[in-house]
Design a protein around this motif. Sequence first.
Motif, PDB file in Angstrom:
ATOM      1  N   ALA A  59       0.834  -1.210   0.000  1.00 29.87           N
ATOM      2  CA  ALA A  59       0.000   0.000   0.000  1.00 29.87           C
ATOM      3  C   ALA A  59       0.864   1.253   0.000  1.00 29.87           C
ATOM      4  O   ALA A  59       0.592   2.207  -0.740  1.00 29.87           O
ATOM      5  CB  ALA A  59      -0.940  -0.003   1.209  1.00 29.87           C
ATOM      6  N   ILE A  60       1.920   1.253   0.802  1.00 31.22           N
ATOM      7  CA  ILE A  60       2.831   2.404   0.840  1.00 31.22           C
ATOM      8  C   ILE A  60       3.516   2.577  -0.511  1.00 31.22           C
ATOM      9  O   ILE A  60       3.631   3.694  -1.031  1.00 31.22           O
ATOM     10  CB  ILE A  60       3.860   2.244   1.979  1.00 31.22           C
ATOM     11  N   ALA A  61       3.968   1.473  -1.106  1.00 27.60           N
ATOM     12  CA  ALA A  61       4.637   1.538  -2.411  1.00 27.60           C
ATOM     13  C   ALA A  61       3.670   2.046  -3.479  1.00 27.60           C
ATOM     14  O   ALA A  61       4.035   2.894  -4.308  1.00 27.60           O
ATOM     15  CB  ALA A  61       5.191   0.172  -2.788  1.00 27.60           C
ATOM     16  N   ALA A  62       2.433   1.565  -3.463  1.00 28.06           N
ATOM     17  CA  ALA A  62       1.446   2.015  -4.452  1.00 28.06           C
ATOM     18  C   ALA A  62       1.144   3.504  -4.271  1.00 28.06           C
ATOM     19  O   ALA A  62       1.056   4.246  -5.257  1.00 28.06           O
ATOM     20  CB  ALA A  62       0.159   1.197  -4.323  1.00 28.06           C
ATOM     21  N   ALA A  63       1.003   3.942  -3.027  1.00 25.47           N
ATOM     22  CA  ALA A  63       0.747   5.366  -2.767  1.00 25.47           C
ATOM     23  C   ALA A  63       1.914   6.232  -3.240  1.00 25.47           C
ATOM     24  O   ALA A  63       1.704   7.313  -3.801  1.00 25.47           O
ATOM     25  CB  ALA A  63       0.485   5.590  -1.278  1.00 25.47           C
ATOM     26  N   ALA A  64       3.131   5.753  -3.045  1.00 24.22           N
ATOM     27  CA  ALA A  64       4.300   6.508  -3.498  1.00 24.22           C
ATOM     28  C   ALA A  64       4.331   6.611  -5.021  1.00 24.22           C
ATOM     29  O   ALA A  64       4.639   7.676  -5.576  1.00 24.22           O
ATOM     30  CB  ALA A  64       5.574   5.847  -2.981  1.00 24.22           C
ATOM     31  N   VAL A  65       4.007   5.534  -5.710  1.00 23.91           N
ATOM     32  CA  VAL A  65       3.982   5.557  -7.177  1.00 23.91           C
ATOM     33  C   VAL A  65       2.898   6.515  -7.676  1.00 23.91           C
ATOM     34  O   VAL A  65       3.131   7.318  -8.588  1.00 23.91           O
ATOM     35  CB  VAL A  65       3.784   4.138  -7.749  1.00 23.91           C
ATOM     36  N   VAL A  66       1.712   6.452  -7.071  1.00 26.92           N
ATOM     37  CA  VAL A  66       0.621   7.357  -7.468  1.00 26.92           C
ATOM     38  C   VAL A  66       1.024   8.807  -7.219  1.00 26.92           C
ATOM     39  O   VAL A  66       0.800   9.673  -8.072  1.00 26.92           O
ATOM     40  CB  VAL A  66      -0.682   6.998  -6.706  1.00 26.92           C
ATOM     41  N   ALA A  67       1.639   9.095  -6.078  1.00 24.74           N
ATOM     42  CA  ALA A  67       2.074  10.460  -5.771  1.00 24.74           C
ATOM     43  C   ALA A  67       3.136  10.926  -6.772  1.00 24.74           C
ATOM     44  O   ALA A  67       3.096  12.076  -7.227  1.00 24.74           O
ATOM     45  CB  ALA A  67       2.616  10.531  -4.345  1.00 24.74           C
ATOM     46  N   LEU A  68       4.054  10.046  -7.130  1.00 20.05           N
ATOM     47  CA  LEU A  68       5.095  10.401  -8.094  1.00 20.05           C
ATOM     48  C   LEU A  68       4.493  10.708  -9.459  1.00 20.05           C
ATOM     49  O   LEU A  68       4.847  11.704 -10.107  1.00 20.05           O
ATOM     50  CB  LEU A  68       6.120   9.268  -8.191  1.00 20.05           C
TER      51      LEU A  68
END
Length: 128
Positions: free
Chosen positions: A109-118
Amino acid sequence: MAQGAEQSKEEVEKLQRLHENFGMNSITRPYGIGVGFRGRSFASEADREAKIELRTRWIVFLWVPLIPLGSYRIRRLKPVISARGKLARKFELISQERLCWRQVLRMWAIAAAAVVALVALMKVFDLW
């Protein structure tokens, strides 16, 4: 009594095999590629007091945890200076546990949120 001694011998052998197969646990820092621990929790209050952490070992690419390899109870030891003059983190392996899905899902979830934010930042600044 012999059966108890046999069990403990089997447990010792299992732990030795686990240590042999554990391998290196560092990440190649400049590229963020390799194997490393992510997540941190405690299996029990006794583990918390003994500072034994439940951590998940991952295959990591560009610092993003991709594939969980297993969860382990470990104790972090004091960092030491390696022969090359770098700070090396050492772990004492206590046992291998069932995969901690709470840690796995949280890291994904953290990795997905970071990708979406990027991606969102790249869209905002017309970099995509």
